[in-house]
Design an enzyme around this catalytic site. Structure first.
Site, short mmCIF file in Angstrom:
data_model
loop_
_atom_site.label_atom_id
_atom_site.label_comp_id
_atom_site.label_asym_id
_atom_site.label_seq_id
_atom_site.Cartn_x
_atom_site.Cartn_y
_atom_site.Cartn_z
N HIS A 47 -20.82 0.33 -17.04
CA HIS A 47 -20.14 1.14 -16.16
C HIS A 47 -19.24 2.47 -16.78
O HIS A 47 -18.34 2.33 -16.97
CB HIS A 47 -18.95 0.24 -15.52
N PRO A 55 14.78 -0.01 7.40
CA PRO A 55 13.91 -0.71 6.66
C PRO A 55 14.31 -0.87 5.18
O PRO A 55 14.12 -1.87 4.36
CB PRO A 55 12.50 -0.17 6.85
N MET A 95 -28.82 0.54 -11.69
CA MET A 95 -29.91 0.71 -12.86
C MET A 95 -30.93 -0.21 -12.65
O MET A 95 -32.30 -0.21 -12.82
CB MET A 95 -29.34 0.65 -14.30
N GLN A 96 -30.60 -1.69 -12.54
CA GLN A 96 -31.55 -2.76 -12.37
C GLN A 96 -32.62 -2.62 -11.25
O GLN A 96 -33.95 -2.83 -11.48
CB GLN A 96 -30.68 -4.07 -12.21
N CYS A 131 -25.61 0.02 -13.14
CA CYS A 131 -25.36 -1.55 -13.41
C CYS A 131 -26.37 -2.16 -12.38
O CYS A 131 -27.62 -1.71 -12.56
CB CYS A 131 -24.00 -2.33 -13.19
N LYS A 143 13.83 6.95 9.54
CA LYS A 143 14.68 5.79 9.74
C LYS A 143 14.90 5.04 8.16
O LYS A 143 14.14 4.95 7.38
CB LYS A 143 13.85 4.75 10.57
N SER A 156 0.62 -1.22 -0.08
CA SER A 156 0.13 0.02 0.05
C SER A 156 0.79 1.28 0.01
O SER A 156 0.41 2.28 0.62
CB SER A 156 -0.87 -0.04 1.11
N LEU A 157 2.01 1.04 -0.62
CA LEU A 157 2.70 2.49 -0.83
C LEU A 157 2.40 3.23 -1.96
O LEU A 157 2.81 4.51 -1.90
CB LEU A 157 4.43 2.23 -0.81
N GLU A 199 -18.11 4.81 -15.21
CA GLU A 199 -17.05 5.12 -14.30
C GLU A 199 -15.45 4.69 -14.89
O GLU A 199 -14.47 5.40 -14.67
CB GLU A 199 -17.29 4.90 -13.03
N ARG A 206 -24.35 -10.01 -15.47
CA ARG A 206 -24.92 -11.27 -16.22
C ARG A 206 -26.58 -10.86 -16.49
O ARG A 206 -26.96 -11.41 -17.38
CB ARG A 206 -25.01 -12.38 -15.38
N1 GLN Z 1 -25.40 -8.28 -10.48
C1 GLN Z 1 -25.90 -7.79 -11.58
C2 GLN Z 1 -25.67 -8.56 -12.82
O1 GLN Z 1 -25.17 -9.57 -12.67
C3 GLN Z 1 -25.23 -6.23 -11.56
C4 GLN Z 1 -23.66 -6.39 -11.78
C5 GLN Z 1 -23.03 -5.00 -11.46
O2 GLN Z 1 -23.68 -4.07 -10.92
N2 GLN Z 1 -21.76 -4.92 -12.07
O3 GLN Z 1 -26.45 -8.29 -13.68
#
Ligand code: GLN
Length: 537
Positions: free
Chosen positions: A510, A193, A387-388, A384, A190, A16-17, A512, A465
């Site tokens: 996604h 290390p 949204m579902q 994802c 130090k 984690s550096l 992001e 899925r």
């Molecule tokens: N569990 C959901 C699916 O498999 C959504 C997956 C997710 O949010 N990445 O469709």
């Protein structure tokens, strides 16, 4: 082979550096000088890829355009370098062994005893050089996961040692990232290390060329001299890496310490012109001098470990800076949200994002949160699973299908508004069997998504899925939940939006994952923009 230069980044003393951030910052500076750079990560665990890892253990699973499930550091590489990575950029011990064992079963080794050296190390080196051999890069940075001295990373370290002889002196460089702890009682930094971890590298036959020293306090010159003397590196190759206010400061901090110059000199590369970092500076100044501030609730299942939603948090930073708006994320566990608590939890927030996820836990809290923001005109963005859940909520509370659900959570439901596609139903393996990677999506004009992207064809990355069940499309649209993004080949719904709401957008993909410092994601920008507008009213 030697036209590409190779930089290896190892870590010592503790994990984690921030090897990924240092590698990304160096890559950023080298690219800003006009070099073509990529970064790859070699992880010492046995999983073939991180796709099957629990986010609690390893943070988010980052997905590339070509559908590889990878380590979250690849997200940093893309965000800092504004380039795309692929499966070739992330290799694990599991994949190396899988390749070697497959070859062995095929008889490729012609009766030889298959061993760690040379067979595993050869396979590691073949993967080290893969991206370099495409001719697309001047410099390949390779981050070796884990710590020097770990049993797991030994074959990788050995392969790095051998690589020097394959590549030749000026084409090869090792940067060792280490920690210089500060002992408050002794008021001293130090070096011991670090001396020990460099000794471990030396035992493995590797002399680091550059030391990058993480430290809470500036390194005085006598500490630098000591490190140089005991670790056998040049004095100006001892680089200080202080704790940063934001990870996006690190490229400029490394520039100040001349890390890029040291690297270029050692690799005998022209320094060309000074790096073009004006745009980066502009981003930082907007990030640090916001004119606005919003509070966004991130409703998810893994909120105790924010690394599980790394790319979402970073996408908010990029989009927020673009709009000169400070985004405060309030991490909310979906399990704590009930019909009773929802108002208390969400009413003070300016916007709510419901996060991706898997499995049943916390699902009712997510649905309750969405009902609340839909009914109370609070800007909403669902990604994802988010949204579902919006689709399920709408089916239950607007269409009146009380038992509506995703068949992931309720196999018996009479109204599976989110369901498996036929070809997914036959799959029994868990690894790598989702809809993964980049897919095309066509946007409906006049939608919020179209206004955000300003184009009608987009490509976004997937990892799921289950899908919107098109049997319910007509009813949903008639009641106001519109499918505004559609996959042109399969007809699958990729985006839903609600009419008559300040901002209510859900994406099956996604977004992001494609947000970078230089290209903040249009949907995150439009979400924050809508929140700012809504706040004014
Ligand atoms: N569990 C959901 C699916 O498999 C959504 C997956 C997710 O949010 N990445 O469709």
């Amino acid at each position: 082979m030697a036209s590409t230069k190779y930089i290896f980044v190892t870590g010592g003393v503790t994990s984690s550096l921030g090897k990924g951030i240092i590698a990304s910052s160096l890559g950023n500076l080298l690219m800003a000088r006009g070099y073509r750079v990529t970064i790859q990560k070699f992880d010492p665990y046995i999983n073939i890829d991180p796709g099957t890892l629990n986010p609690y253990e390893h943070g988010e699973c980052y997905v590339t355009d070509d559908g590889a499930e990878t380590d979250l550091d690849l997200g940093h590489y893309e965000r800092f370098l504004n380039v795309r990575t692929s499966q070739a950029n992330n290799v694990t011990t599991g994949r190396i062994y899988h390749n070697v064992i497959t070859k062995e079963r095929r008889g490729d080794y012609l009766g030889k005893t298959v061993q760690v050296i040379p067979h595993i190390t050869d396979e590691i080196k073949r993967n080290f050089y893969r991206l370099g051999e495409t001719g697309d890069y001047d410099i390949v940075i390779t981050e070796i996961g884990g710590c020097v001295g770990d049993i797991e990373s030994l074959p990788f370290i050995e392969a790095v040692r051998q690589a020097k002889w394959d590549l030749g002196e000026s084409n090869f460089l090792v940067i060792h990232l280490t920690l210089i702890p500060y002992l408050a009682a002794a008021k001293e930094l130090k070096t011991k290390p670090t001396q020990h971890s460099v000794k471990q590298l030396l035992e493995a036959g590797i002399q680091p060329d550059i030391l990058v020293c993480r430290s809470e306090k500036p390194l005085p010159s006598e500490i630098r001299r000591k490190l140089s003397l005991f670790c056998n590196v040049q004095l100006n190759s001892v680089i200080e890496a202080l704790d940063a206010e934001t990870i996006y400061d690190v490229p400029l901090m490394m520039r100040k310490e001349k890390l890029d110059e040291r690297v270029l000199t050692k690799l005998k590369l022209a320094h060309k012109e000074p790096p073009h970092i004006d745009e980066w500076r502009t981003f930082l100044s907007k990030l640090k001098n916001p004119t606005n501030e919003v509070n966004i609730g991130l409703v998810g299942k893994y909120v105790e470990l924010p690394d599980a939603y790394k790319s979402i948090a970073e996408a908010f930073i990029h989009a927020g800076a673009h709009l000169e708006c400070k985004v405060n994320i309030h991490w909310i566990s979906s399990e704590t949200i009930t019909e009773k608590s929802v108002k208390r939890t969400l009413s003070d927030l300016h916007g709510v994002l419901v996060a991706p996820g898997f499995g049943e836990r916390g699902i009712e809290g997510k649905i309750e949160a969405i009902r609340y923001v839909r009914e109370n005109n609070i800007p909403f963005f669902g990604i994802c699973l988010g949204m579902q859940c919006a689709v399920v909520e709408f089916a239950r509370n607007v269409l009146g299908f009380e038992d509506a659900a995703s068949s992931e959570m309720d196999k018996e439901t009479k109204h599976p508004v989110i369901d498996l596609m036929e070809d997914q139903k036959k799959i029994t393996d868990y690894g790598g069997t989702m809809r993964l990677g980049s897919y095309e999506c066509k946007l409906k004009k006049s939608s919020k998504a179209y206004q955000a992207y300003k184009t009608s064809t987009i490509h976004e990355r997937h990892r799921h899925r289950y899908e919107f069940n098109n049997k319910y499309l007509e009813q949903m649209e008639a009641a106001g939940l519109k499918a505004t993004g559609i996959n042109p080949k399969s007809g699958l719904v990729e985006i839903v939006e609600l009419d008559n709401h300040p901002y209510f957008v859900g994406s099956q993909f996604h977004p992001e994952l494609k947000s970078t410092v230089m290209n903040p994601h249009p949907l995150f920008v439009s979400f924050i923009d809508a929140i700012i507008q809504n706040k004014k009213n």
